[in-house]
Design a protein around this motif. Structure first.
Motif, short mmCIF file in Angstrom:
data_model
loop_
_atom_site.label_atom_id
_atom_site.label_comp_id
_atom_site.label_asym_id
_atom_site.label_seq_id
_atom_site.Cartn_x
_atom_site.Cartn_y
_atom_site.Cartn_z
N PRO A 27 47.82 40.71 39.47
CA PRO A 27 47.15 40.54 40.66
C PRO A 27 46.34 41.60 40.84
O PRO A 27 45.35 41.44 41.72
N ASP A 28 46.35 42.87 40.60
CA ASP A 28 45.32 44.03 40.50
C ASP A 28 44.00 43.61 40.00
O ASP A 28 42.96 43.68 40.60
N HIS A 29 43.89 43.15 38.77
CA HIS A 29 42.96 42.78 38.26
C HIS A 29 42.09 41.26 38.70
O HIS A 29 40.85 41.32 39.02
N ALA A 30 43.03 40.38 39.26
CA ALA A 30 42.78 39.32 40.05
C ALA A 30 41.72 39.81 41.44
O ALA A 30 40.76 39.01 41.57
N MET A 31 42.33 40.68 42.07
CA MET A 31 42.03 41.08 43.23
C MET A 31 40.35 41.77 43.07
O MET A 31 39.47 41.46 43.68
N GLN A 32 40.34 42.52 41.97
CA GLN A 32 39.05 43.11 41.44
C GLN A 32 37.95 42.33 41.14
O GLN A 32 37.03 42.35 41.52
#
Length: 218
Positions: free
Chosen positions: A169-174
């Motif tokens: 989710p962190d990379h998706a958000m970024q």
């Protein structure tokens, strides 16, 4: 309460397990490598990506003439009567009628708790509804999505789909923030919405695995 905690634990397990085995397209620094141009005019804030067999487009569906959005789908051979396109806002009646309509609240300046409402309104959209992301990826190799301005709702759901396909989710958000900007949606809120995709993957790993396979196929 027990079932909710169990689902939440499954989500975190999926997130941590996925961090070391993400698909290559999950690297925010390399997302531009997967972008392809399009020759359809008058599409607002449109970015089209090729992930394996899947063409994935994010754009301002409601601020673009619906006929040009349909033309984008037709360019890739889509025959689905809703163009495998999702509209997440309320301002364009033509888009409501032409595409898969899932109105969402504005996540701007809201706490991560807004993700619960997103989860309710997006229920089934990944792999269980009669018309869902996986079905379009499998049958048409195409998904398009967006809201009116492609600043708040649309990029957040785009992040959730990336998380469903195996991105953290962190990379998706970024990735969503890099492509369309943060636009006053807090990182915590957008990441919480992305986690909806990770939870959907944890609940239906076979379907999520199929999506990931389609998006990583050579």
């Amino acid at each position: 309460m027990v079932s909710y905690i169990s689902a939440l634990m499954l989500t975190f397990v999926s997130i941590f397990a996925g961090a070391a085995t993400e698909p290559r397209f999950c690297d925010p620094a390399k997302i531009e490598q997967y972008e392809r141009g399009n020759n359809i005019p008058y599409l607002k804030r449109a970015h089209v990506y090729q992930f394996g067999k899947l063409t994935l487009a994010g754009l301002a569906v409601g601020s673009s003439d619906y006929r040009y959005v349909q033309s984008l789908a037709k360019q890739y051979g889509v025959t689905d009567n809703k163009s495998c396109t999702w509209y997440f806002n309320t301002g364009n009646d033509d888009a409501k009628a032409a595409f898969n309509y899932r109105p969402l609240p504005r996540p701007w300046l809201r706490s991560p708790s807004i993700a619960k409402e997103f989860a309710t309104r997006l229920d089934g959209v990944f792999d269980r509804s009669p018309q869902n992301f996986l079905k379009c990826a499998r049958d048409e190799n195409f998904i398009a999505m967006g809201c009116d301005g492609q600043k708040h709702r649309g990029p957040s759901v785009f992040a959730a789909l990336l998380a469903y396909a195996g991105c953290t989710p962190d990379h998706a958000m970024q990735i969503a923030n890099k492509v369309w900007g943060q636009n006053m949606v807090s990182k915590a809120t957008r990441q919480a919405i992305a986690e909806i995709g990770a939870q959907a993957a944890a609940e239906n790993p076979e379907a999520a695995g199929e999506m990931r396979s389609l998006m990583t196929a050579k």
